[in-house]
Scaffold this motif. Sequence first.
Motif, PDB file in Angstrom:
ATOM      1  N   PHE A 144      11.312   8.369  -6.392  1.00  0.00           N
ATOM      2  CA  PHE A 144      10.411   7.245  -6.112  1.00  0.00           C
ATOM      3  C   PHE A 144      11.221   5.967  -6.030  1.00  0.00           C
ATOM      4  CE2 PHE A 144       7.665  10.342  -8.204  1.00  0.00           C
ATOM      5  CZ  PHE A 144       6.611  10.408  -7.302  1.00  0.00           C
ATOM      6  N   SER A 145      10.869   5.135  -5.051  1.00  0.00           N
ATOM      7  CA  SER A 145      11.569   3.858  -4.891  1.00  0.00           C
ATOM      8  C   SER A 145      11.008   2.805  -5.834  1.00  0.00           C
ATOM      9  CB  SER A 145      11.458   3.380  -3.445  1.00  0.00           C
ATOM     10  OG  SER A 145      10.087   3.271  -3.057  1.00  0.00           O
ATOM     11  N   TYR A 146       9.727   2.918  -6.213  1.00  0.00           N
ATOM     12  CA  TYR A 146       9.167   2.060  -7.269  1.00  0.00           C
ATOM     13  C   TYR A 146       7.875   2.702  -7.765  1.00  0.00           C
ATOM     14  CZ  TYR A 146       5.928   0.147  -3.711  1.00  0.00           C
ATOM     15  OH  TYR A 146       4.981  -0.006  -2.742  1.00  0.00           O
ATOM     16  N   LEU A 147       7.416   2.212  -8.972  1.00  0.00           N
ATOM     17  CA  LEU A 147       6.202   2.731  -9.615  1.00  0.00           C
ATOM     18  C   LEU A 147       5.292   1.558  -9.951  1.00  0.00           C
ATOM     19  CD1 LEU A 147       7.862   5.227 -12.109  1.00  0.00           C
ATOM     20  CD2 LEU A 147       6.612   5.847 -10.041  1.00  0.00           C
ATOM     21  N   THR A 148       3.954   1.797  -9.862  1.00  0.00           N
ATOM     22  CA  THR A 148       2.966   0.763 -10.214  1.00  0.00           C
ATOM     23  C   THR A 148       1.908   1.359 -11.126  1.00  0.00           C
ATOM     24  OG1 THR A 148       1.568   1.266  -8.306  1.00  0.00           O
ATOM     25  CG2 THR A 148       3.286  -0.412  -8.003  1.00  0.00           C
ATOM     26  N   ILE A 149       1.206   0.471 -11.879  1.00  0.00           N
ATOM     27  CA  ILE A 149       0.126   0.893 -12.775  1.00  0.00           C
ATOM     28  C   ILE A 149      -1.159   0.204 -12.313  1.00  0.00           C
ATOM     29  CG2 ILE A 149      -0.730   0.875 -15.150  1.00  0.00           C
ATOM     30  CD1 ILE A 149       2.166   0.843 -16.078  1.00  0.00           C
ATOM     31  N   ASP A 150      -2.206   0.983 -12.104  1.00  0.00           N
ATOM     32  CA  ASP A 150      -3.496   0.448 -11.678  1.00  0.00           C
ATOM     33  C   ASP A 150      -4.094  -0.388 -12.813  1.00  0.00           C
ATOM     34  OD1 ASP A 150      -6.507   0.457 -11.319  1.00  0.00           O
ATOM     35  OD2 ASP A 150      -5.858   1.336  -9.410  1.00  0.00           O
ATOM     36  N   ASP A 168      -7.618   1.187 -14.484  1.00  0.00           N
ATOM     37  CA  ASP A 168      -7.669   2.367 -15.364  1.00  0.00           C
ATOM     38  C   ASP A 168      -6.286   2.844 -15.814  1.00  0.00           C
ATOM     39  OD1 ASP A 168      -6.589   3.396 -13.071  1.00  0.00           O
ATOM     40  OD2 ASP A 168      -8.178   4.872 -12.693  1.00  0.00           O
ATOM     41  N   TYR A 169      -5.223   2.057 -15.581  1.00  0.00           N
ATOM     42  CA  TYR A 169      -3.866   2.367 -16.022  1.00  0.00           C
ATOM     43  C   TYR A 169      -3.326   3.655 -15.395  1.00  0.00           C
ATOM     44  CZ  TYR A 169      -4.080  -1.349 -19.517  1.00  0.00           C
ATOM     45  OH  TYR A 169      -4.160  -2.557 -20.141  1.00  0.00           O
ATOM     46  N   ARG A 170      -3.818   4.058 -14.210  1.00  0.00           N
ATOM     47  CA  ARG A 170      -3.303   5.224 -13.507  1.00  0.00           C
ATOM     48  C   ARG A 170      -1.943   4.869 -12.904  1.00  0.00           C
ATOM     49  NH1 ARG A 170      -5.129   6.848  -8.212  1.00  0.00           N
ATOM     50  NH2 ARG A 170      -6.726   5.255  -8.529  1.00  0.00           N
ATOM     51  N   LEU A 171      -0.961   5.828 -12.999  1.00  0.00           N
ATOM     52  CA  LEU A 171       0.385   5.583 -12.509  1.00  0.00           C
ATOM     53  C   LEU A 171       0.511   6.044 -11.054  1.00  0.00           C
ATOM     54  CD1 LEU A 171       3.180   4.542 -13.434  1.00  0.00           C
ATOM     55  CD2 LEU A 171       3.773   6.920 -13.974  1.00  0.00           C
ATOM     56  N   LYS A 172       1.090   5.153 -10.186  1.00  0.00           N
ATOM     57  CA  LYS A 172       1.285   5.458  -8.768  1.00  0.00           C
ATOM     58  C   LYS A 172       2.748   5.199  -8.408  1.00  0.00           C
ATOM     59  CE  LYS A 172      -3.440   3.961  -7.570  1.00  0.00           C
ATOM     60  NZ  LYS A 172      -4.236   3.020  -6.760  1.00  0.00           N
ATOM     61  N   GLY A 173       3.169   5.796  -7.251  1.00  0.00           N
ATOM     62  CA  GLY A 173       4.534   5.584  -6.836  1.00  0.00           C
ATOM     63  C   GLY A 173       4.724   5.837  -5.354  1.00  0.00           C
ATOM     64  N   VAL A 174       5.774   5.227  -4.812  1.00  0.00           N
ATOM     65  CA  VAL A 174       6.119   5.416  -3.398  1.00  0.00           C
ATOM     66  C   VAL A 174       7.388   6.253  -3.346  1.00  0.00           C
ATOM     67  CG1 VAL A 174       6.785   4.302  -1.258  1.00  0.00           C
ATOM     68  CG2 VAL A 174       5.076   3.233  -2.738  1.00  0.00           C
ATOM     69  N   PRO A 175       7.341   7.478  -2.745  1.00  0.00           N
ATOM     70  CA  PRO A 175       8.542   8.316  -2.670  1.00  0.00           C
ATOM     71  C   PRO A 175       9.630   7.641  -1.837  1.00  0.00           C
ATOM     72  CG  PRO A 175       6.561   9.603  -2.214  1.00  0.00           C
ATOM     73  CD  PRO A 175       6.146   8.172  -2.195  1.00  0.00           C
ATOM     74  N   VAL A 176      10.877   8.010  -2.127  1.00  0.00           N
ATOM     75  CA  VAL A 176      12.010   7.489  -1.357  1.00  0.00           C
ATOM     76  C   VAL A 176      11.850   7.926   0.106  1.00  0.00           C
ATOM     77  CG1 VAL A 176      14.517   7.573  -1.091  1.00  0.00           C
ATOM     78  CG2 VAL A 176      13.493   7.557  -3.388  1.00  0.00           C
ATOM     79  N   ASN A 177      12.159   7.022   1.039  1.00  0.00           N
ATOM     80  CA  ASN A 177      12.033   7.276   2.494  1.00  0.00           C
ATOM     81  C   ASN A 177      10.584   7.510   2.928  1.00  0.00           C
ATOM     82  OD1 ASN A 177      14.838   7.079   2.728  1.00  0.00           O
ATOM     83  ND2 ASN A 177      15.092   9.267   2.256  1.00  0.00           N
ATOM     84  N   ALA A 178       9.641   6.972   2.174  1.00  0.00           N
ATOM     85  CA  ALA A 178       8.213   7.072   2.552  1.00  0.00           C
ATOM     86  C   ALA A 178       7.587   5.702   2.384  1.00  0.00           C
ATOM     87  CB  ALA A 178       7.503   8.114   1.706  1.00  0.00           C
ATOM     88  N   TYR A 206       1.554   7.187  -3.495  1.00  0.00           N
ATOM     89  CA  TYR A 206       0.903   8.404  -3.996  1.00  0.00           C
ATOM     90  C   TYR A 206       0.489   8.192  -5.451  1.00  0.00           C
ATOM     91  CZ  TYR A 206       2.522  11.265  -0.044  1.00  0.00           C
ATOM     92  OH  TYR A 206       2.733  11.794   1.191  1.00  0.00           O
ATOM     93  N   SER A 207      -0.593   8.851  -5.858  1.00  0.00           N
ATOM     94  CA  SER A 207      -0.915   8.956  -7.280  1.00  0.00           C
ATOM     95  C   SER A 207       0.014  10.003  -7.871  1.00  0.00           C
ATOM     96  CB  SER A 207      -2.375   9.390  -7.481  1.00  0.00           C
ATOM     97  OG  SER A 207      -2.630   9.575  -8.851  1.00  0.00           O
ATOM     98  N   ILE A 208       0.678   9.692  -8.984  1.00  0.00           N
ATOM     99  CA  ILE A 208       1.674  10.606  -9.566  1.00  0.00           C
ATOM    100  C   ILE A 208       1.036  11.949  -9.918  1.00  0.00           C
ATOM    101  CG2 ILE A 208       3.304  10.962 -11.468  1.00  0.00           C
ATOM    102  CD1 ILE A 208       4.159   8.845  -9.464  1.00  0.00           C
ATOM    103  N   SER A 209      -0.246  11.940 -10.300  1.00  0.00           N
ATOM    104  CA  SER A 209      -0.907  13.186 -10.679  1.00  0.00           C
ATOM    105  C   SER A 209      -1.045  14.143  -9.506  1.00  0.00           C
ATOM    106  CB  SER A 209      -2.291  12.889 -11.269  1.00  0.00           C
ATOM    107  OG  SER A 209      -3.085  12.188 -10.328  1.00  0.00           O
ATOM    108  N   ASP A 210      -0.950  13.631  -8.226  1.00  0.00           N
ATOM    109  CA  ASP A 210      -1.065  14.481  -7.037  1.00  0.00           C
ATOM    110  C   ASP A 210       0.295  14.889  -6.481  1.00  0.00           C
ATOM    111  OD1 ASP A 210      -3.788  14.200  -7.194  1.00  0.00           O
ATOM    112  OD2 ASP A 210      -3.821  12.417  -5.910  1.00  0.00           O
ATOM    113  N   TYR A 211       1.385  14.345  -7.035  1.00  0.00           N
ATOM    114  CA  TYR A 211       2.720  14.576  -6.474  1.00  0.00           C
ATOM    115  C   TYR A 211       3.338  15.812  -7.109  1.00  0.00           C
ATOM    116  CZ  TYR A 211       7.375  13.594  -4.653  1.00  0.00           C
ATOM    117  OH  TYR A 211       8.576  13.674  -4.011  1.00  0.00           O
TER     118      TYR A 211
END
Length: 795
Positions: free
Chosen positions: A679-685, A688-698, A702-707
Amino acid sequence: MKLEKLELENFRKLKDTEINFSRGLNLIEGPNNAGKSSILYAIYFALTGEAFNFRSPKEYINFNETSMKARLEFSIQEDRYYVISEYSETGRGNYEVGSLKNGEEQVLESTDGGARVNDVRKKVFQLTGLDSKRLEHVNYAAQQKFVEKVEGGRRQQEAMDYIFEIKTVDVLSNAVKDVIGQKERELDGLEDKEERKNEIKKQIEEKKEEMGEKKEGLQELKEELEDREEELEEAEQEKEEKQKQYRKLRKASDIEKEIEKQKEFIESLKQDIAEIKEKYGEEILDKKASLEEKLEEVNEKFESVREKAEKIDKASKKLERKEMNLENLEEKIEEKSDGRDQLETQAENLEEKKESLQSEIDEYDFSGDLEEELEEINSEIKDLREARSEKKARLEDLENTHDRGECEVCGREVEDLDEYHRRIEDARQKIKNTNEKIQAGVERKQKLEELAEKKQELDEIQQELDERSQGLEETIEKIDELENDREEIEEDIKILKEALDEKDSGEVKDELEELREKRSELKKEISEIKSDEKEVERKQAKLEAREEKLSELKNKLDDLEVEYSNIDSELEKAEKQKDKALSSYNSINSKVEEMEKRLQDRERTVEESKEQLEELEARAEETQEEVEKLQQLQERIEEVREASEKYSMTESKMREDSIRKLERKVYRWYQELAAEPEFSYLTIDQDDYRLKGVPVNAEREYSISDYQGGGQRTLTALAYQLALAEMTGTDFLMIDEPTDATDSNNRENLLEIIHNAVKQFNQIILITHHGVGREKADNIIKVEKEGEESKVATL
């Protein structure tokens, strides 16, 4: 804070266990279902009194028991504390927290001592800053459960708001409304409070008049008591004087009786000494010297005869030993001969077995190096299995893409499904070919291992045959040596028998026995004389001691300075005077005690009136304060409403700042934990404090729970946990199986980072079953299954 020691009784499979923790990395290792996680459950239960991952602590109790107990010792800087948590089938047992000073326990709060469970939890929180929410979300990364952090949700939001101390506006608004409603109802009773205040003032004036009358009566009683106390003091002085006189006369009487007794003892001792001296007259010392001279002559003759007897006795014993040695040698010769026959038979059997095994080995027709061949086959099988795993993973990716119709990583739609189908079939065929090669290699390996076992058996037979041959040669040599020894012993026996025949041992023994009896008689006579001498000396010493004691008693009688003609009549008269003085004292003392009781009753009634007066004055003051408070209520309500509006804006800003700070720390920890970050970076909603991230070269988030892939969900969840621990400043962490669902690359890097994190968190308790991390651990705790129980050892 640092965990020091955990003691468990009947806690799941850990029946009677003590575990010591150290600063740094504490590694808990052992097979699956051995009870590793139970150690962390027990720490959680000890600190909170609650069950983790179970509905009730009752489920922690060992199947064969009815109760369990967890005791945890921990230190905070230089101070040491303990917490005890107990539970049984009937419900909660003792829940206690205390301090440890010089090895002694001092209870701070205890349910056995009357405290409530929440009182104990509050005390634990005051000491450690830990409760169930902070432990679960900050300190304890439970197996598989901590991964749920990346999913967020209402429960996660409430926990984060609690940890970061962010209160909700709704709670504050409802509290304000309740307070305003309550105070407005109190304002309705203002007139009643005014009337009550006037009534209390009237009661105060009446009570003051009553107290004045009671104080006057109390003063009169005190003056009368002082007069009686003077009479009591005079009576006590007279009583003491009479008792003193009586004691002196009693002591004088006892001394006179003791003097008479000592005189009787002295007379008896003098008579005993005279009787002993009369028995020997004046020749007791001469007689003792004569007997001692005769004893010396007998001793000299006795020694001469004894030396002659000893020489005869030594020769007899030597003959007996030689005869016994001869008998033992004959038995050994016979035994060695039997052993020789057995060794010859065993050697023949081994030769036959060797020839048979060599024929079997020749049938394998293999002349190379077995170890090198086996090593090459093992390496080939290992490479084939790794290749098969990679092909299976590739087949699984192809099948998933074919079934979904789109790429899992980039989400692009698959255009040629037939091409994917052909590639899937090709991959399956390659896996089948690899399986056949693996099977062929395994069969070849089994044959070579059988050949190796037979060769090893042949070497062992040859070694055993060599040992039997050597043993046979040694046995034959030993038989020859024993035959030579037998001949030498037979010659010695012949010589000893000839020497003994020349001496008459019977006459020597009779003479020796006669001298022994004579010597014994002389010793007995000398002993009797010495005993009488000592008895005279002992009685003389007693006589002198008695005379000295008699002199001391007479001096004591003179020191008493008691004048009397008949001590018994004087003693009787003094006793009557003493009893009369004591009776007078008791009568006056009884009156004084009665008056003191009346005085106490009067003082108590005055004190009660005083307390009633103070209570009335306090109630009057309280009523006045309540009126003043109600008058200021409206102004305070307005101030609270304004503060509530301002707080609403502050809460939103607090949450936003906390989330941004947490995001930065989560991503920093993720970069350290992941061998190759995806992941190139991570964010918190923020909602509801859900963790998200953007994969490298994308570009898509994405929601981390779906990755999926490489255990990224586990790595980001652990980064989330470590970031929370860093932000809250905790001292210790408990991490259970963090390497699950991670590949080997990420697993090694993750354990390295956890070890380095000890510098920041001081103490980490880590559970793993992968066998890695031992070389980095400061303390290794081994958990093993033994039947239905588990045993713990510190390595």
